[in-house]
Design an enzyme around this catalytic site. Structure first.
Site, PDB file in Angstrom:
ATOM      1  N   CYS A  99       0.757  -1.117  -0.058  1.00  0.00           N
ATOM      2  CA  CYS A  99      -0.173   0.058  -0.012  1.00  0.00           C
ATOM      3  C   CYS A  99       0.765   1.244   0.286  1.00  0.00           C
ATOM      4  O   CYS A  99       1.309   1.754   1.054  1.00  0.00           O
ATOM      5  CB  CYS A  99      -0.954  -0.029   1.275  1.00  0.00           C
ATOM      6  SG  CYS A  99      -1.869   1.331   1.156  1.00  0.00           S
TER       7      CYS A  99
ATOM      8  N   CYS B 175      -0.649   4.051   2.069  1.00  0.00           N
ATOM      9  CA  CYS B 175      -0.488   3.922   3.620  1.00  0.00           C
ATOM     10  C   CYS B 175       1.027   4.208   4.116  1.00  0.00           C
ATOM     11  O   CYS B 175       1.292   4.782   5.264  1.00  0.00           O
ATOM     12  CB  CYS B 175      -0.637   2.218   4.105  1.00  0.00           C
ATOM     13  SG  CYS B 175      -2.372   1.582   3.286  1.00  0.00           S
ATOM     14  N   ASP B 176       2.018   3.497   3.282  1.00  0.00           N
ATOM     15  CA  ASP B 176       3.391   3.417   3.903  1.00  0.00           C
ATOM     16  C   ASP B 176       4.445   4.305   3.009  1.00  0.00           C
ATOM     17  O   ASP B 176       5.323   4.508   3.130  1.00  0.00           O
ATOM     18  CB  ASP B 176       4.000   2.146   3.497  1.00  0.00           C
ATOM     19  CG  ASP B 176       3.057   1.130   4.709  1.00  0.00           C
ATOM     20  OD1 ASP B 176       2.642   1.764   5.573  1.00  0.00           O
ATOM     21  OD2 ASP B 176       2.947  -0.079   4.277  1.00  0.00           O
TER      22      ASP B 176
END
Length: 312
Positions: A134, A137-138
């Site tokens: 992701c 997300c990261d």
């Protein structure tokens, strides 16, 4: 007879349970064979959920408070796996793994999807410690650092472009010499100066230590081995949609699905079957973000309340 059966205990399912019970439904059960929480419980750090900015909190810590809140308002948790859902007359029959059958007026399915693993050495060992699925997300954790992206489809190239606005360099590794992504997407990626395409190449191994990923070992079609030093590796080789509960005994889906096995829903999370709703990562065009899954669950629950009121 349940007012509502919720299948799946991730952010979408828990939020659906919260809104359904606070909205006045008295008999709402969440079916999840393990402890609720979903994929986010595997995250080592949560940084992009609005109002939640404690860097020391893990995904497991994050979801613990959700469970406490949802169960406080009357949501029941049955630690049982659902085999299938069927529309029987005006109601639904939920068949559990032991053959037990439970009737429900409405059903919300939130069983999510699971990122496919590429299968290279070290992938599982470093998942969550430098290996991610992701970018949203990261990606921020690698600001001004180089990263590697594995994949050749639309998702891989779109995520690579997203990362190129955060990271110093993005190395896209693809096993073929052409990409499956839309031509416009490929062209946009090729024009981005800090995106480097490495084709006809596979990842043999992800390298690292106790601190996390330090690089990847690559193998081209001639068998030549090289090493690429990047602290982050993003893998985009597809998702498996967890949709088996929506298949009948003959293996046919009971509601409309798209070609990738995702549930076709409208903006209210309604499926093609009246009284059946789907929310979270298993639906079409799901961004696969916790905040979106939670919104889906709330939307589905509000629609269930209206649906049940109309049946009275």
């Amino acid at each position: 007879m349940l007012d509502c059966a919720i299948i799946g205990g991730g952010p979408a399912g828990l939020t659906a349970g919260l809104y359904a019970t606070r909205g006045g439904l008295k008999n709402v059960v969440l079916f999840e064979s393990g402890m609720p929480g979903g994929q986010i419980t595997q995250s080592s750090e949560i940084e992009n959920y609005p109002g939640f900015f404690e860097h020391t909190k893990t995904g497991m810590d994050f979801m613990d408070t959700w469970q406490e809140q949802c169960f406080h308002f009357g949501l029941k948790h049955e630690m049982k796996r659902v085999e299938r859902v069927a529309k029987t007359g005006k109601h639904f029959t939920v068949t559990l793994e032991n053959g037990e059958k439970i009737e429900a007026m409405a059903v919300i399915v939130c069983t999510g999807s699971t990122p496919k693993r590429a299968g290279f050495k070290g992938e599982d060992e470093y998942f969550g410690r430098g290996v991610s699925t992701c970018a949203t997300c990261d990606g921020f954790f690698y600001k001004n650092k180089p990263v590697t992206v594995l994949g050749g489809g639309d998702t891989a190239l779109e995520e690579a472009f997203y990362l190129s606005n955060i990271c110093s360099d993005v190395y896209v590794v693809h096993r073929r010499d052409t990409f499956r992504a839309a031509p416009s997407t490929v062209d946009r990626v090729k024009r981005k100066e800090n995106i480097h395409l490495i084709t006809d190449t596979v990842i043999e191994e992800v390298l690292g230590d106790a601190m996390g990923v330090s690089g990847v070992k690559l193998k081209d079609k001639e068998g030549k081995i090289t090493q690429l030093d990047t602290p982050g590796l993003f893998v985009f080789v597809g998702h498996n949609v967890n949709n088996s509960v929506l298949k009948d005994e003959n293996g046919t889906f009971i509601c409309e699905m798209n070609e990738w096995g995702q549930v076709v829903v409208d903006l209210s999370m309604r499926t093609s079957v009246e009284g059946l709703f789907a929310a979270g990562d298993m639906r079409i065009e799901a961004p696969k973000q916790v905040v979106i899954a939670a919104g889906d669950g709330a939307t589905a629950a509000l629609q269930v309340i209206s649906y049940i009121q109309e049946q009275a």
